[in-house]
Enzyme design. Structure first.
Site, PDB file in Angstrom:
ATOM      1  N   SER A 146     -33.421   5.961 -50.536  1.00 54.04           N
ATOM      2  CA  SER A 146     -34.049   4.795 -49.905  1.00 54.04           C
ATOM      3  C   SER A 146     -33.074   4.114 -48.963  1.00 54.04           C
ATOM      4  CB  SER A 146     -34.452   3.808 -51.015  1.00 54.04           C
ATOM      5  OG  SER A 146     -34.648   2.511 -50.504  1.00 54.04           O
ATOM      6  N   TYR A 159     -34.064  -1.969 -58.051  1.00 59.47           N
ATOM      7  CA  TYR A 159     -34.409  -0.817 -57.205  1.00 59.47           C
ATOM      8  C   TYR A 159     -33.191  -0.364 -56.412  1.00 59.47           C
ATOM      9  CZ  TYR A 159     -37.222   1.790 -53.725  1.00 59.47           C
ATOM     10  OH  TYR A 159     -37.776   2.748 -52.900  1.00 59.47           O
TER      11      TYR A 159
HETATM   12  P1  NAP Z   1     -46.181   5.221 -54.580  1.00 58.04           P
HETATM   13  O1  NAP Z   1     -47.239   5.245 -53.552  1.00 58.04           O
HETATM   14  O2  NAP Z   1     -45.968   3.999 -55.410  1.00 58.04           O
HETATM   15  O3  NAP Z   1     -46.387   6.504 -55.580  1.00 58.04           O
HETATM   16  C1  NAP Z   1     -45.527   6.647 -56.660  1.00 58.04           C
HETATM   17  C2  NAP Z   1     -45.959   7.864 -57.444  1.00 58.04           C
HETATM   18  O4  NAP Z   1     -45.058   8.041 -58.546  1.00 58.04           O
HETATM   19  C3  NAP Z   1     -47.357   7.736 -58.034  1.00 58.04           C
HETATM   20  O5  NAP Z   1     -48.016   8.983 -57.982  1.00 58.04           O
HETATM   21  C4  NAP Z   1     -47.082   7.369 -59.492  1.00 58.04           C
HETATM   22  O6  NAP Z   1     -48.149   7.787 -60.331  1.00 58.04           O
HETATM   23  C5  NAP Z   1     -45.800   8.157 -59.755  1.00 58.04           C
HETATM   24  N1  NAP Z   1     -44.991   7.609 -60.857  1.00 58.04           N
HETATM   25  C6  NAP Z   1     -44.590   6.329 -61.016  1.00 58.04           C
HETATM   26  N2  NAP Z   1     -43.909   6.213 -62.170  1.00 58.04           N
HETATM   27  C7  NAP Z   1     -43.890   7.441 -62.754  1.00 58.04           C
HETATM   28  C8  NAP Z   1     -43.338   7.966 -63.952  1.00 58.04           C
HETATM   29  N3  NAP Z   1     -42.674   7.176 -64.804  1.00 58.04           N
HETATM   30  N4  NAP Z   1     -43.490   9.279 -64.223  1.00 58.04           N
HETATM   31  C9  NAP Z   1     -44.171  10.079 -63.365  1.00 58.04           C
HETATM   32  N5  NAP Z   1     -44.722   9.654 -62.198  1.00 58.04           N
HETATM   33  C10 NAP Z   1     -44.569   8.341 -61.916  1.00 58.04           C
HETATM   34  O7  NAP Z   1     -44.761   5.528 -53.934  1.00 58.04           O
HETATM   35  P2  NAP Z   1     -44.336   6.048 -52.476  1.00 58.04           P
HETATM   36  O8  NAP Z   1     -44.287   4.921 -51.525  1.00 58.04           O
HETATM   37  O9  NAP Z   1     -45.112   7.273 -52.150  1.00 58.04           O
HETATM   38  O10 NAP Z   1     -42.810   6.427 -52.790  1.00 58.04           O
HETATM   39  C11 NAP Z   1     -42.475   7.671 -53.384  1.00 58.04           C
HETATM   40  C12 NAP Z   1     -40.961   7.673 -53.561  1.00 58.04           C
HETATM   41  O11 NAP Z   1     -40.341   7.343 -52.313  1.00 58.04           O
HETATM   42  C13 NAP Z   1     -40.454   6.630 -54.552  1.00 58.04           C
HETATM   43  O12 NAP Z   1     -39.326   7.155 -55.231  1.00 58.04           O
HETATM   44  C14 NAP Z   1     -40.017   5.467 -53.647  1.00 58.04           C
HETATM   45  O13 NAP Z   1     -39.001   4.683 -54.274  1.00 58.04           O
HETATM   46  C15 NAP Z   1     -39.463   6.218 -52.493  1.00 58.04           C
HETATM   47  N6  NAP Z   1     -39.398   5.492 -51.221  1.00 58.04           N
HETATM   48  C16 NAP Z   1     -40.528   4.892 -50.727  1.00 58.04           C
HETATM   49  C17 NAP Z   1     -40.431   4.261 -49.485  1.00 58.04           C
HETATM   50  C18 NAP Z   1     -41.609   3.563 -48.845  1.00 58.04           C
HETATM   51  O14 NAP Z   1     -41.380   2.805 -47.875  1.00 58.04           O
HETATM   52  N7  NAP Z   1     -42.826   3.774 -49.301  1.00 58.04           N
HETATM   53  C19 NAP Z   1     -39.232   4.257 -48.789  1.00 58.04           C
HETATM   54  C20 NAP Z   1     -38.109   4.846 -49.380  1.00 58.04           C
HETATM   55  C21 NAP Z   1     -38.219   5.478 -50.601  1.00 58.04           C
HETATM   56  P3  NAP Z   1     -48.354   7.073 -61.790  1.00 58.04           P
HETATM   57  O15 NAP Z   1     -48.246   5.596 -61.562  1.00 58.04           O
HETATM   58  O16 NAP Z   1     -49.702   7.494 -62.256  1.00 58.04           O
HETATM   59  O17 NAP Z   1     -47.266   7.593 -62.670  1.00 58.04           O
HETATM   60  C1  GCO Z   2     -38.810  -3.139 -50.177  1.00 55.24           C
HETATM   61  C2  GCO Z   2     -39.421  -1.804 -49.891  1.00 55.24           C
HETATM   62  C3  GCO Z   2     -38.340  -0.764 -49.695  1.00 55.24           C
HETATM   63  C4  GCO Z   2     -38.946   0.591 -49.484  1.00 55.24           C
HETATM   64  C5  GCO Z   2     -37.922   1.633 -49.281  1.00 55.24           C
HETATM   65  C6  GCO Z   2     -37.076   1.397 -48.071  1.00 55.24           C
HETATM   66  O1  GCO Z   2     -39.394  -3.898 -50.963  1.00 55.24           O
HETATM   67  O2  GCO Z   2     -37.752  -3.400 -49.583  1.00 55.24           O
HETATM   68  O3  GCO Z   2     -40.286  -1.408 -50.940  1.00 55.24           O
HETATM   69  O4  GCO Z   2     -37.477  -0.742 -50.782  1.00 55.24           O
HETATM   70  O5  GCO Z   2     -39.699   0.969 -50.600  1.00 55.24           O
HETATM   71  O6  GCO Z   2     -37.165   1.865 -50.405  1.00 55.24           O
HETATM   72  O7  GCO Z   2     -36.295   2.567 -47.853  1.00 55.24           O
END
Ligand code: NAP
Ligand code: GCO
Length: 265
Positions: A146, A159
């Site tokens: 992230s 986080y």
């Molecule tokens: P999201 O839409 O919240 O989806 C998260 C997924 O993880 C869901 O399918 C959820 O399903 C599953 N999950 C959560 N807790 C779990 C557990 N304990 N065991 C198994 N599955 C679990 O997230 P996203 O935005 O696609 O992000 C995916 C990844 O990218 C995360 O690691 C997030 O931190 C990272 N990320 C996101 C962003 C962003 O801007 N969106 C940026 C940087 C990094 P269930 O709830 O049913 O388990």
């Molecule tokens: C926040 C956001 C970010 C993104 C991502 C950025 O609240 O700042 O959720 O943390 O999820 O991780 O890279």
């Protein structure tokens, strides 16, 4: 032919939490590159939602109800995958949660849960797949890090601590298992439009954009939020033979946020 290096033909890929959002996009990219897809979530309704999405995309995917923080369940899932699909060649530690609470109001229990899912979960999943990868003579582990692997901000202490730790876990798996031809790298998405960031983009009562939405646009040279599709190519690269000498690296797919001081208001 250099493009053959990007093929995932015949590979078995486990993408955790890949029912929607970033994980689904990465799994879709892997399927288009030839991989067999397996995913897991912690809720049955999410599994069902994911299976419907894969069916809609014409992708044959296998879903497991498995919380990444439950080591016994993860070991059982990996054993079943190895028996029914094949040894896992690619693991993407994508499953993750966030809690946005000012630190002085955040309970240790809340902090612990975020670290459990976002850091201990990837450790548990990597530990479960590594023996099979060693036997097979190769493996790819991709940890979804992230911006918070590098930067802090208000309300995301747990986080940021977890994602900072995940960057170092990435480097340590590289160090410990590189000699077994296992490459462990991270992808550091910028701000991506998914359900996880939806609260940061909600339209205000007067129809104006969320202040955080405007803030991110001003901090991103690309002047836009990323989409899960922006991560597909980088993920295929790190999952393929094209990256066999890339190890311990976090590839930031952030539209340039980390390089930019931000636009003057
Ligand atoms: P999201 O839409 O919240 O989806 C998260 C997924 O993880 C869901 O399918 C959820 O399903 C599953 N999950 C959560 N807790 C779990 C557990 N304990 N065991 C198994 N599955 C679990 O997230 P996203 O935005 O696609 O992000 C995916 C990844 O990218 C995360 O690691 C997030 O931190 C990272 N990320 C996101 C962003 C962003 O801007 N969106 C940026 C940087 C990094 P269930 O709830 O049913 O388990
Ligand atoms: C926040 C956001 C970010 C993104 C991502 C950025 O609240 O700042 O959720 O943390 O999820 O991780 O890279």
């Amino acid at each position: 032919m250099i493009l053959n290096q990007f093929s995932l033909e015949g590979k078995v890929a486990l993408v955790t939490g890949a029912a929607y959002g970033i994980g689904l996009a990465i799994a879709r990219a892997f399927a288009e590159a030839g991989a067999k897809i397996v995913f897991n979530c912690s809720r049955q309704e999410t599994i069902d939602r994911g299976l419907a999405a894969y069916k809609e995309l014409g992708i044959e995917a296998k879903g497991y109800l498995c919380d990444v923080t439950n080591e016994e369940d993860v070991k059982a899932m990996v054993a079943d995958i190895e028996k029914t699909v094949g040894t896992i060649d690619i693991l993407v530690n994508n499953a993750g949660i966030i809690k946005r609470i000012p630190m002085e109001e955040m309970s240790a229990e809340d902090f612990r849960r975020v670290v459990d899912v976002d850091l201990i979960g990837p450790f548990i999943c990597a530990k479960a797949v590594i023996p099979g990868m060693i036997k097979k003579g190769h493996g790819k582990i991709i940890n979804i890090c992230s911006m918070m692997s590098e930067l802090g901000r208000e309300t995301v202490s747990a986080y940021a601590a977890a994602k900072g730790g995940l960057k170092m876990l990435t480097r340590n798996i590289c160090s410990e298992y590189g000699e077994h031809n296992i490459q462990c790298n991270g992808i550091g998405p910028g701000y991506i439009a998914t359900e996880q960031t939806a609260p940061l983009r909600e339209r205000q009562a007067d129809g104006s954009r969320h202040p955080f939405d405007k803030f991110i646009i001003s901090k991103t040279p690309a002047a836009r939020w990323g989409t899960p599709e922006d991560l597909m190519g980088p993920a295929v690269f790190l999952a393929s033979e094209a990256s066999n000498f890339v190890n311990g690296h976090v590839l930031y797919v952030d539209g340039g946020i980390l390089a930019y001081i931000g636009k003057q208001p």
